[in-house]
Design a protein around this motif. Structure first.
Motif, PDB file in Angstrom:
ATOM      1  N   VAL A  84      -4.271   3.283  -7.031  1.00 34.63           N
ATOM      2  CA  VAL A  84      -4.442   2.644  -5.719  1.00 34.63           C
ATOM      3  C   VAL A  84      -4.095   3.570  -4.550  1.00 34.63           C
ATOM      4  N   PRO A  85      -3.117   4.468  -4.666  1.00 34.49           N
ATOM      5  CA  PRO A  85      -2.883   5.349  -3.505  1.00 34.49           C
ATOM      6  C   PRO A  85      -4.107   6.201  -3.169  1.00 34.49           C
ATOM      7  N   GLY A  86      -4.746   6.749  -4.191  1.00 31.87           N
ATOM      8  CA  GLY A  86      -5.934   7.579  -3.957  1.00 31.87           C
ATOM      9  C   GLY A  86      -7.101   6.763  -3.424  1.00 31.87           C
TER      10      GLY A  86
ATOM     11  N   ALA B 278       0.590   2.114  -1.647  1.00 30.77           N
ATOM     12  CA  ALA B 278      -0.032   0.866  -1.196  1.00 30.77           C
ATOM     13  C   ALA B 278       1.045  -0.193  -0.970  1.00 30.77           C
ATOM     14  N   ALA B 279       0.724  -1.158  -0.132  1.00 29.76           N
ATOM     15  CA  ALA B 279       1.658  -2.260   0.106  1.00 29.76           C
ATOM     16  C   ALA B 279       1.842  -3.046  -1.191  1.00 29.76           C
ATOM     17  N   PRO B 280       3.087  -3.448  -1.508  1.00 25.24           N
ATOM     18  CA  PRO B 280       3.337  -4.171  -2.761  1.00 25.24           C
ATOM     19  C   PRO B 280       2.571  -5.487  -2.847  1.00 25.24           C
ATOM     20  N   THR B 281       2.211  -6.052  -1.696  1.00 28.66           N
ATOM     21  CA  THR B 281       1.538  -7.351  -1.702  1.00 28.66           C
ATOM     22  C   THR B 281       0.074  -7.246  -2.127  1.00 28.66           C
ATOM     23  N   LEU B 282      -0.430  -6.032  -2.156  1.00 27.23           N
ATOM     24  CA  LEU B 282      -1.862  -5.869  -2.431  1.00 27.23           C
ATOM     25  C   LEU B 282      -2.225  -6.356  -3.839  1.00 27.23           C
ATOM     26  N   TRP B 283      -1.400  -6.003  -4.823  1.00 26.14           N
ATOM     27  CA  TRP B 283      -1.698  -6.416  -6.195  1.00 26.14           C
ATOM     28  C   TRP B 283      -1.615  -7.937  -6.335  1.00 26.14           C
ATOM     29  N   THR B 284      -0.676  -8.546  -5.629  1.00 23.41           N
ATOM     30  CA  THR B 284      -0.549 -10.005  -5.734  1.00 23.41           C
ATOM     31  C   THR B 284      -1.790 -10.705  -5.173  1.00 23.41           C
ATOM     32  N   ALA B 285      -2.512 -10.016  -4.299  1.00 21.27           N
ATOM     33  CA  ALA B 285      -3.773 -10.591  -3.795  1.00 21.27           C
ATOM     34  C   ALA B 285      -4.921 -10.340  -4.771  1.00 21.27           C
ATOM     35  N   ILE B 286      -4.815  -9.268  -5.549  1.00 17.76           N
ATOM     36  CA  ILE B 286      -5.907  -8.917  -6.467  1.00 17.76           C
ATOM     37  C   ILE B 286      -5.810  -9.718  -7.771  1.00 17.76           C
TER      38      ILE B 286
ATOM     39  N   THR C 248     -12.627  -3.351  -4.404  1.00 14.24           N
ATOM     40  CA  THR C 248     -12.811  -2.242  -5.336  1.00 14.24           C
ATOM     41  C   THR C 248     -12.206  -2.560  -6.701  1.00 14.24           C
ATOM     42  N   PHE C 249     -10.976  -3.037  -6.705  1.00 15.86           N
ATOM     43  CA  PHE C 249     -10.318  -3.269  -7.989  1.00 15.86           C
ATOM     44  C   PHE C 249     -10.845  -4.516  -8.698  1.00 15.86           C
TER      45      PHE C 249
ATOM     46  N   GLU D  97      -1.476  -1.398 -14.554  1.00 14.88           N
ATOM     47  CA  GLU D  97      -0.984  -0.025 -14.624  1.00 14.88           C
ATOM     48  C   GLU D  97      -2.040   0.964 -14.094  1.00 14.88           C
ATOM     49  N   LEU D  98      -3.301   0.711 -14.428  1.00 13.06           N
ATOM     50  CA  LEU D  98      -4.381   1.550 -13.874  1.00 13.06           C
ATOM     51  C   LEU D  98      -4.397   1.435 -12.347  1.00 13.06           C
TER      52      LEU D  98
END
Lengths: 193, 160
Positions: free
Chosen positions: A32-34, B59-67, A56-57, A26-27
């Motif tokens: 993430v946009p910023g 952001a692209a939705p796939t980004l979180w799946t990579a993180i 970064t994350f 959620e954070l």
């Protein structure tokens, strides 16, 4: 920052510190946009932008237990992103986003380039983004953080590790340049229509 | 140089709020009496409103799946910290007891035996350093504790 359900960043940080990845997600969703806008204002290659945002994350997750004030997550995660960009630049892994005559295609043509569509219209939004992309990097970064990401100037200074006066000076110079570049839009009254 | 020429470069500073109060007052005073500078200030403020209308792109939705797979589970450090503290205390008590026995028995070699009896790991070194400082602070025998002090790494000493 609170979302519609009133859960603050500080509450999410506390949960994430205890290992709750859903809270961290959620954070991530909130910031993430910023973070991405900041990274993209400094790095041109979009694949490497994604790399640095991921770094970064991941770093933020690992170092979260060291963050004392959860409410400061907004500034902290952007500062983490700024350092990640500088690390990447130092390692010569990435091409710095230099002043561009032609804006990055991803900024202009992406169908996602339209969160402002309802406010100023997509074409106008693209024109503004292109003008910002044409600024020197040190001005572009403060414009992105202050105007697009809505950070107060003192938080911009904290993110970039600069004196407040320097941030204000860069904003003023950028404003002057953009006033010239966007003169046609400005002549329409600044409402973008 | 006309007033306009001097004021013009400061209009952007006025628009972003970076002028000192006194300078801002002077510039405003001029702007009130100069239609050209007033128009320029309005244009700079309008530029700010245009910029404020934009937001960062999603952001692209796939980004979180990579993180997500890269987020290592957190260890519960509460218990490990408690165990470490308890262990450190036990070692401290043992060291103090052995030294006391050595001194009462009159054995000048006791500290060396103690040093040999306890593994010189980081925890021991830390405890030994603490003990040495406490002993010396109370007027203890420097020679008797020197064996411990020498084992104390510099970085830990700095943090004490």
């Amino acid at each position: 920052m609170d979302d519609a359900h009133g859960v603050s960043d500080a509450q999410l940080v506390a949960a994430a510190r205890a290992g709750d990845t859903a809270a961290f997600e959620e954070l991530y969703r909130r910031h993430v946009p910023g973070v991405q806008a900041l990274v993209r204002s400094m790095i041109r290659d979009s694949e490497l932008v994604d790399d640095v945002v991921q770094t970064t994350f991941v770093r933020a997750w690992e170092r979260l237990p060291k963050l004392r004030a959860g409410a400061a997550f907004r500034v902290w995660v952007r500062r983490t992103a700024h350092r990640a960009v500088l690390d990447a630049l130092r390692a010569n892994r990435v091409r710095r986003s230099e002043t561009l005559d032609e804006p990055d295609a991803r900024d202009v043509r992406s169908p996602a380039a339209g969160p402002e569509a309802e406010v100023v219209g997509r074409a106008v939004g693209q024109e503004i983004r292109a003008a910002v992309q044409g600024l020197p990097e040190h001005q572009r970064v403060v414009v992105v953080l202050h105007h697009f990401d809505d950070l107060p100037v003192h938080e911009v200074a904290q993110v970039l590790g600069l004196p407040l006066g320097t941030v204000l000076s860069r904003l003023a110079r950028a404003r002057g340049s953009l006033r010239e570049r966007l003169s046609r839009l400005v002549a329409n009254g600044g409402d973008g229509h | 140089m006309s007033v306009c020429h001097r004021v013009r470069p400061k209009l952007a500073d006025l628009a972003v709020g970076s002028l000192r109060q006194r300078d801002a007052r002077r510039v405003r005073l001029h702007v009130e009496s100069c239609s050209d500078c007033a128009a320029e200030l309005l244009a700079l403020e309008a530029t700010g409103r245009l910029l404020d209308a934009l937001t960062p792109e999603p952001a692209a939705p796939t980004l979180w799946t990579a993180i997500e797979p890269r987020l290592r589970p957190r260890r519960d450090r509460t218990w490990t910290r408690r165990l470490a503290t308890a262990g450190a205390l036990a070692v401290a008590v043992a060291v103090a007891a052995l030294l006391l026995v050595g001194r009462l028995g009159g054995g000048g070699e006791a500290p060396v035996e103690v040093a040999a009896a306890v593994e010189p790991d980081a925890e021991h070194q830390l405890i030994a350093g603490l003990y040495a400082r406490a002993t010396l602070g109370r007027g203890g025998d420097p020679a008797a504790v020197a064996v411990y002090v020498g084992a104390l790494p510099a970085e830990e000493e700095e943090s004490l």
